[in-house]
Design a protein around this motif. Structure first.
Motif, PDB file in Angstrom:
ATOM      1  N   PHE A 244     -13.390 -13.203  17.045  1.00 20.86           N
ATOM      2  CA  PHE A 244     -14.306 -12.390  16.116  1.00 20.86           C
ATOM      3  C   PHE A 244     -13.728 -12.297  14.603  1.00 20.86           C
ATOM      4  CE2 PHE A 244     -15.799  -8.072  14.574  1.00 20.86           C
ATOM      5  CZ  PHE A 244     -17.267  -8.756  14.132  1.00 20.86           C
ATOM      6  N   TYR A 245     -12.472 -11.538  14.767  1.00 21.89           N
ATOM      7  CA  TYR A 245     -11.482 -11.594  13.681  1.00 21.89           C
ATOM      8  C   TYR A 245     -11.345 -12.937  12.840  1.00 21.89           C
ATOM      9  CZ  TYR A 245     -10.091  -7.199  15.794  1.00 21.89           C
ATOM     10  OH  TYR A 245      -9.987  -5.943  16.629  1.00 21.89           O
ATOM     11  N   LYS A 246     -11.224 -13.834  13.413  1.00 20.63           N
ATOM     12  CA  LYS A 246     -10.987 -15.280  12.882  1.00 20.63           C
ATOM     13  C   LYS A 246     -12.500 -15.430  12.178  1.00 20.63           C
ATOM     14  CE  LYS A 246      -7.599 -17.192  15.649  1.00 20.63           C
ATOM     15  NZ  LYS A 246      -7.011 -18.089  16.717  1.00 20.63           N
ATOM     16  N   SER A 247     -13.628 -15.149  12.607  1.00 20.87           N
ATOM     17  CA  SER A 247     -15.081 -15.356  12.109  1.00 20.87           C
ATOM     18  C   SER A 247     -15.215 -14.602  10.794  1.00 20.87           C
ATOM     19  CB  SER A 247     -16.056 -15.062  13.179  1.00 20.87           C
ATOM     20  OG  SER A 247     -15.947 -13.845  13.381  1.00 20.87           O
ATOM     21  N   ILE A 248     -14.441 -13.275  10.940  1.00 17.98           N
ATOM     22  CA  ILE A 248     -14.720 -12.680   9.716  1.00 17.98           C
ATOM     23  C   ILE A 248     -14.004 -13.378   8.392  1.00 17.98           C
ATOM     24  CG2 ILE A 248     -14.080 -10.289   8.502  1.00 17.98           C
ATOM     25  CD1 ILE A 248     -14.371  -8.921  11.343  1.00 17.98           C
ATOM     26  N   CYS A 249     -12.856 -13.699   8.440  1.00 18.77           N
ATOM     27  CA  CYS A 249     -11.954 -14.552   7.673  1.00 18.77           C
ATOM     28  C   CYS A 249     -12.762 -15.739   7.100  1.00 18.77           C
ATOM     29  CB  CYS A 249     -10.691 -15.013   8.099  1.00 18.77           C
ATOM     30  SG  CYS A 249      -9.450 -13.664   8.668  1.00 18.77           S
ATOM     31  N   LYS A 250     -13.412 -16.512   8.223  1.00 17.80           N
ATOM     32  CA  LYS A 250     -14.403 -17.797   7.786  1.00 17.80           C
ATOM     33  C   LYS A 250     -15.512 -17.216   6.822  1.00 17.80           C
ATOM     34  CE  LYS A 250     -16.530 -21.878   9.973  1.00 17.80           C
ATOM     35  NZ  LYS A 250     -17.800 -21.499   9.079  1.00 17.80           N
ATOM     36  N   LYS A 251     -16.096 -16.104   7.470  1.00 19.80           N
ATOM     37  CA  LYS A 251     -17.302 -15.661   6.577  1.00 19.80           C
ATOM     38  C   LYS A 251     -16.787 -15.329   5.109  1.00 19.80           C
ATOM     39  CE  LYS A 251     -20.641 -14.727   8.197  1.00 19.80           C
ATOM     40  NZ  LYS A 251     -21.886 -15.557   8.174  1.00 19.80           N
ATOM     41  N   MET A 252     -15.560 -14.751   4.983  1.00 19.02           N
ATOM     42  CA  MET A 252     -15.373 -14.405   3.598  1.00 19.02           C
ATOM     43  C   MET A 252     -15.111 -15.952   2.829  1.00 19.02           C
ATOM     44  SD  MET A 252     -15.351 -11.320   3.590  1.00 19.02           S
ATOM     45  CE  MET A 252     -14.680 -10.881   1.845  1.00 19.02           C
ATOM     46  N   ILE A 253     -14.689 -16.819   3.514  1.00 19.04           N
ATOM     47  CA  ILE A 253     -14.532 -18.068   2.545  1.00 19.04           C
ATOM     48  C   ILE A 253     -15.961 -18.686   2.307  1.00 19.04           C
ATOM     49  CG2 ILE A 253     -13.783 -20.694   3.051  1.00 19.04           C
ATOM     50  CD1 ILE A 253     -11.551 -19.295   4.706  1.00 19.04           C
ATOM     51  N   ASP A 254     -16.960 -18.645   3.401  1.00 16.69           N
ATOM     52  CA  ASP A 254     -18.375 -19.197   3.323  1.00 16.69           C
ATOM     53  C   ASP A 254     -18.945 -18.252   2.434  1.00 16.69           C
ATOM     54  OD1 ASP A 254     -17.515 -20.681   5.546  1.00 16.69           O
ATOM     55  OD2 ASP A 254     -18.754 -19.555   7.069  1.00 16.69           O
ATOM     56  N   LEU A 255     -18.803 -17.166   1.973  1.00 15.19           N
ATOM     57  CA  LEU A 255     -19.326 -16.283   0.987  1.00 15.19           C
ATOM     58  C   LEU A 255     -18.668 -16.501  -0.257  1.00 15.19           C
ATOM     59  CD1 LEU A 255     -19.826 -12.947   2.940  1.00 15.19           C
ATOM     60  CD2 LEU A 255     -21.622 -14.445   2.462  1.00 15.19           C
ATOM     61  N   GLY A 256     -17.585 -17.477  -0.062  1.00 12.66           N
ATOM     62  CA  GLY A 256     -16.977 -17.704  -1.711  1.00 12.66           C
ATOM     63  C   GLY A 256     -15.942 -16.998  -2.175  1.00 12.66           C
ATOM     64  N   PHE A 257     -15.497 -16.214  -1.253  1.00 14.70           N
ATOM     65  CA  PHE A 257     -14.234 -15.270  -1.731  1.00 14.70           C
ATOM     66  C   PHE A 257     -12.875 -15.720  -1.327  1.00 14.70           C
ATOM     67  CE2 PHE A 257     -17.939 -12.220  -0.867  1.00 14.70           C
ATOM     68  CZ  PHE A 257     -18.216 -11.719  -2.313  1.00 14.70           C
ATOM     69  N   ASP A 258     -11.978 -15.757  -2.225  1.00  6.91           N
ATOM     70  CA  ASP A 258     -10.687 -15.854  -2.051  1.00  6.91           C
ATOM     71  C   ASP A 258      -9.715 -14.965  -1.946  1.00  6.91           C
ATOM     72  OD1 ASP A 258      -8.003 -16.894  -2.089  1.00  6.91           O
ATOM     73  OD2 ASP A 258      -8.271 -17.992  -4.183  1.00  6.91           O
ATOM     74  N   LEU A 259      -9.003 -14.526  -0.788  1.00 11.34           N
ATOM     75  CA  LEU A 259      -8.116 -13.344  -0.717  1.00 11.34           C
ATOM     76  C   LEU A 259      -6.844 -13.451  -1.095  1.00 11.34           C
ATOM     77  CD1 LEU A 259     -10.873 -12.504   0.963  1.00 11.34           C
ATOM     78  CD2 LEU A 259      -9.358 -11.135   2.496  1.00 11.34           C
ATOM     79  N   ASN A 260      -6.394 -14.859  -1.284  1.00  7.93           N
ATOM     80  CA  ASN A 260      -4.946 -14.977  -1.800  1.00  7.93           C
ATOM     81  C   ASN A 260      -4.635 -14.375  -3.120  1.00  7.93           C
ATOM     82  OD1 ASN A 260      -4.242 -17.193   0.293  1.00  7.93           O
ATOM     83  ND2 ASN A 260      -6.042 -18.271  -0.759  1.00  7.93           N
ATOM     84  N   ASP A 261      -3.463 -13.647  -2.942  1.00  8.04           N
ATOM     85  CA  ASP A 261      -2.998 -12.903  -4.056  1.00  8.04           C
ATOM     86  C   ASP A 261      -3.754 -11.655  -4.580  1.00  8.04           C
ATOM     87  OD1 ASP A 261      -0.841 -12.569  -5.797  1.00  8.04           O
ATOM     88  OD2 ASP A 261      -1.780 -13.344  -7.283  1.00  8.04           O
ATOM     89  N   LYS A 262      -4.513 -11.418  -3.408  1.00  3.23           N
ATOM     90  CA  LYS A 262      -5.473  -9.955  -3.745  1.00  3.23           C
ATOM     91  C   LYS A 262      -4.708  -8.939  -2.607  1.00  3.23           C
ATOM     92  CE  LYS A 262      -8.428 -11.893  -6.255  1.00  3.23           C
ATOM     93  NZ  LYS A 262      -8.193 -13.343  -6.123  1.00  3.23           N
ATOM     94  N   THR A 263      -5.353  -7.415  -3.087  1.00  4.70           N
ATOM     95  CA  THR A 263      -4.914  -6.501  -2.523  1.00  4.70           C
ATOM     96  C   THR A 263      -6.281  -6.054  -1.368  1.00  4.70           C
ATOM     97  OG1 THR A 263      -6.034  -4.958  -4.028  1.00  4.70           O
ATOM     98  CG2 THR A 263      -3.686  -5.353  -4.279  1.00  4.70           C
ATOM     99  N   VAL A 264      -5.660  -5.756  -0.128  1.00  8.68           N
ATOM    100  CA  VAL A 264      -6.732  -5.599   0.900  1.00  8.68           C
ATOM    101  C   VAL A 264      -6.476  -4.301   1.620  1.00  8.68           C
ATOM    102  CG1 VAL A 264      -7.465  -6.646   3.125  1.00  8.68           C
ATOM    103  CG2 VAL A 264      -7.099  -8.198   1.095  1.00  8.68           C
ATOM    104  N   CYS A 265      -7.514  -3.637   2.313  1.00  9.57           N
ATOM    105  CA  CYS A 265      -7.317  -2.663   3.080  1.00  9.57           C
ATOM    106  C   CYS A 265      -8.103  -2.696   4.073  1.00  9.57           C
ATOM    107  CB  CYS A 265      -7.445  -1.061   2.323  1.00  9.57           C
ATOM    108  SG  CYS A 265      -8.916  -0.408   2.061  1.00  9.57           S
ATOM    109  N   ASP A 266      -7.789  -2.012   5.389  1.00  9.83           N
ATOM    110  CA  ASP A 266      -8.738  -2.180   6.559  1.00  9.83           C
ATOM    111  C   ASP A 266      -8.840  -0.287   6.892  1.00  9.83           C
ATOM    112  OD1 ASP A 266     -10.089  -2.702   8.725  1.00  9.83           O
ATOM    113  OD2 ASP A 266      -8.571  -3.240   9.955  1.00  9.83           O
ATOM    114  N   ASN A 267     -10.256  -0.150   6.964  1.00  4.56           N
ATOM    115  CA  ASN A 267     -10.306   1.408   7.165  1.00  4.56           C
ATOM    116  C   ASN A 267     -10.459   1.327   8.913  1.00  4.56           C
ATOM    117  OD1 ASN A 267     -10.504   3.144   4.723  1.00  4.56           O
ATOM    118  ND2 ASN A 267     -11.713   1.173   4.325  1.00  4.56           N
TER     119      ASN A 267
END
Length: 226
Positions: free
Chosen positions: A54-77
């Protein structure tokens, strides 16, 4: 109905008694004391194959939606033991990772994951962060269903976004969710109503849909544009 049931079984010489089952107090199940106890007992929760997938599917969904998380700031609530952020850190070269959870026991477990560029902090999602704490990507996976006041958490997370920042939330599909520790049970329709009630569409791009083909989970992608 109960009278009919009693009459039916009385034909065979049986007496029927109905015992009222006490329903679990879902708010109490989700309080700090019980969550700390749960993390101490089940410290490897969410490290099974289903959770990892499921966690991997979230990462894939971000890519599918056109988002690049490389060199970005991220938080998880509601980061729990940090397993989602560990998977995320393996999928992207994130510049900074911050995990928040109100359970200090969960934070101790997350810190032991030794995730590169990560910080884990005890924080209550009902409380806003300090003004300077903003992120490019804010995640909240399978948390809002546990909250008595999910709208407060949602509004606080919107304040955590940089301009062009993205808030990504997942919740179980309430049509298939029978866990007695959940307070909220959204269908895709009621999930849309909830999100649009509290998120101003003029300041945010909003996308809402099913996470996977089995429709077991829902997501909301909220991108700040102003």
């Amino acid at each position: 109905m109960r009278t009919l049931i009693r009459l039916f079984f009385s034909i065979f010489g049986y007496n029927v008694y109905f015992v009222k089952r006490s329903e679990p107090d879902t708010v109490q199940i989700n309080n700090l004391e019980n969550q700390n106890r749960a993390w101490l007992k089940n410290y490897t929760s969410f490290e099974n194959e289903d959770s990892l997938s499921f966690y991997k599917s979230i990462c894939k969904k971000m890519i599918d939606l056109g988002f690049d998380l490389n060199d970005k700031t991220v938080c998880d609530n509601g980061c729990g033991n940090g397993m989602f952020l560990k998977v995320l850190s393996q999928a992207f070269q994130v510049r900074k990772i911050v995990g928040y959870d109100f359970s200090n026991e969960a934070i101790v477990l997350a810190q032991k994951k030794n995730i590169v560029n990560s910080i884990f902090k005890v924080h209550d999602i009902y409380l806003p962060l300090s003004e300077g704490e903003k992120y490019d990507f804010v995640f909240c996976t399978e948390v809002l269903e546990h909250l008595e006041f999910p709208e407060t958490a949602l509004l606080n997370m919107l304040k955590m976004l940089n301009i062009n920042g993205v808030l990504f939330i997942t919740v179980p599909n309430g049509r298939f969710d029978f866990y007695n520790g959940h307070i909220n049970f959204w269908s895709i329709s009621s999930w849309k109503v909830f999100i649009y009630k509290f998120v101003d569409g003029t300041n945010y791009n909003i996308s809402i849909n099913f996470m996977l083909k089995d429709n077991q989970h829902l997501y909301a992608m909220i991108e700040r544009i102003k």
